[in-house]
Design a protein around this motif. Sequence first.
Motif, short mmCIF file in Angstrom:
data_model
loop_
_atom_site.label_atom_id
_atom_site.label_comp_id
_atom_site.label_asym_id
_atom_site.label_seq_id
_atom_site.Cartn_x
_atom_site.Cartn_y
_atom_site.Cartn_z
N GLN A 55 59.66 40.96 -58.56
CA GLN A 55 58.72 40.67 -59.64
C GLN A 55 59.38 40.83 -61.01
N ILE A 56 60.20 41.85 -61.16
CA ILE A 56 60.90 42.06 -62.43
C ILE A 56 61.85 40.90 -62.73
N LEU A 57 62.60 40.48 -61.70
CA LEU A 57 63.52 39.37 -61.90
C LEU A 57 62.79 38.08 -62.21
N ARG A 58 61.69 37.84 -61.51
CA ARG A 58 60.97 36.58 -61.67
C ARG A 58 60.18 36.53 -62.97
N ARG A 59 59.53 37.64 -63.34
CA ARG A 59 58.62 37.62 -64.48
C ARG A 59 59.25 38.06 -65.80
#
Length: 640
Positions: A190-194
């Motif tokens: 989620q951190i990488l994507r968002r």
Amino acid sequence: MGMDNAKKTRQGLARRVLRRPAAVIAVAWLVLLVAATTAAPLFTSYGALEQDLGNVLEGPSADHLLGTDVLGRDLLSRLLFGGRSTLVAVAEALAVFLVIGVTLGLLAGYRGGWVDWLVTRGADLMFALPGIVIVLVVLSVFPGNLHAAMITFGILGAPGLIRILRAQTLTIREELFVAAAKVAGLTHGQILRRHVLPRMASIIIVQGALFAAIVVTIQAGLGFLGLGAQPPEPSWGGLVADASQSIDRAPWMLVPAGVPMVLTVVALGLLGDAIRDAAIENWAVSRSSSAQPGGRPAERIPAQRAAADDAVAAPAPDALLSVRDLTIEIGGLRVVDGVSLDVAPGETVGLVGESGCGKSVTSLGILGLIPGGGRITGGRVVFDGVDVAGAPEAMARIRGTGIAYVSQEPMVALDPTYAVGRQLAEAVRTHRRCDRKGAHARALELLDLVHIPDPAAVARRYLHQLSGGMAQRVAIALALAGEPRLLIADEPTTALDVTVQAEILGLLREIQERTGMAVLLVTHDWGVVADLCRRAVVMYAGQVVEQADVDGMFAHPLHPYTGGLMAANPHHAVHGEALPTIPGTVPAPYEWPSGCRFAARCDRATEECAAAPVPLSLPVPGRSTRCIHVGSLLQEGGLR
């Protein structure tokens, strides 16, 4: 909400790209190319293999708009149908390039450790392989299989994107918002994507556009050598090969064969440059406004100028620095609007306001260091009688010796690859004619001036070996290397703890008393203003809303915003009582209203406030305000 903000950011970036004529032309050509090749039968009445032996090597005509080749085949038809294979080749290679490059680049930079080592070493190995040779080997194993060749080329090109994204991710993963996301319980995916990937979207698009341009030339080269689509199937490279064989009889054939390919490569390059420049401007404007992206486009903002009287409009003759009607734009968006202020020799002036009011951009504009390709579009910056606005050579002469600058983040003010003493000595030698020994001695004097214990030892240290307070002292010493007459200090204590803040403020006061240097202090702390400043300038939404001496302003503020800021000062907090706050937030530049910009948050606001721009007035000598209710404010303060 996060997805909405990301969508608005993309929309803002797209608008900035399309405001560039070169980008519009590039996009138009690429859209036309895709549409024409996809719907080729609609644009030509001939098939790609259909021959007309009675019209061989013809030039452009009503029947054949681009002429015919050696077998009488329509060149327009072969160009459009051959473009399909080119676009498919670009799509295949680009998809492989992005999937591998983005995935491994983000993974290596974010995870680090053995993952980073493995990916980096693998990328280094791929760099060592001769790409074209590998593609030719693949084509020898799979003759005429352009799909295999393009997938291979995408794999071989991915290491370059991996290295770029890895370096960016290494920086982003150390930022505080990533730590906050981890604390909030978000997974790594989620951190990488968002949070990480959106920050690099423009870089990925630019690299993808440039790689696509390379693929077009590679695919055409393979077709020229007969390694792509096999005759009689059309391809752009095959068209160039046919034209080269008939150049003595029909030189025109090179035009439809080569020009579309050249235009496509140029269009992809121009689009990549436009996206890069627009992304820089988008970042700079969002930083200067400290607000969420989106809202109205810049061209809808009315041109608003402060209607100051003659005393405000004319530069003060006795001022060291006199700024008049300063207007700054970044990416076509006005972020500072008609700012005027003065700093006398030896005087300390506070520039006050919430984050996003334009204080830092104003201070950088005075120095000619506007971020994001911004520029001064109006007004004057007069230093020691010389107007340096829009005069790079004059500004270069006064930086360091006339005006120096200290930023709010000491850890970015110093180069981590050089020892402290070397950086100071370099600055000294830039402004003084002295040898290395004399510069080093002066560097130690500067460290002693800012109360660094054991200057000789500290001079040998690097940035990572200094505490925040010591790094800020070194940054101040660096600013003093040219013995400036004016120091612009942009919230110099924000990143420090309370004890160190007091030490730095005391240091600034002591240096000013010893050197007679003037100070323009950018801050949002009224305690700092009361402690150090003689006069204060209050900014809101890119404009000056009030100027006065500190004693008068503290006693009776003449603008509701100034009064609201003072009421919300944490120094006035009473135990057990709620601290007053100003409702709402500072509007971003694209949200500035046509009337009073503070009206939406003001408890005195009337319909008249929103009707038209509010001019800056001088209700009493030495004080100015931008409020139509100044009469009632004067009566309440007993000033009338």
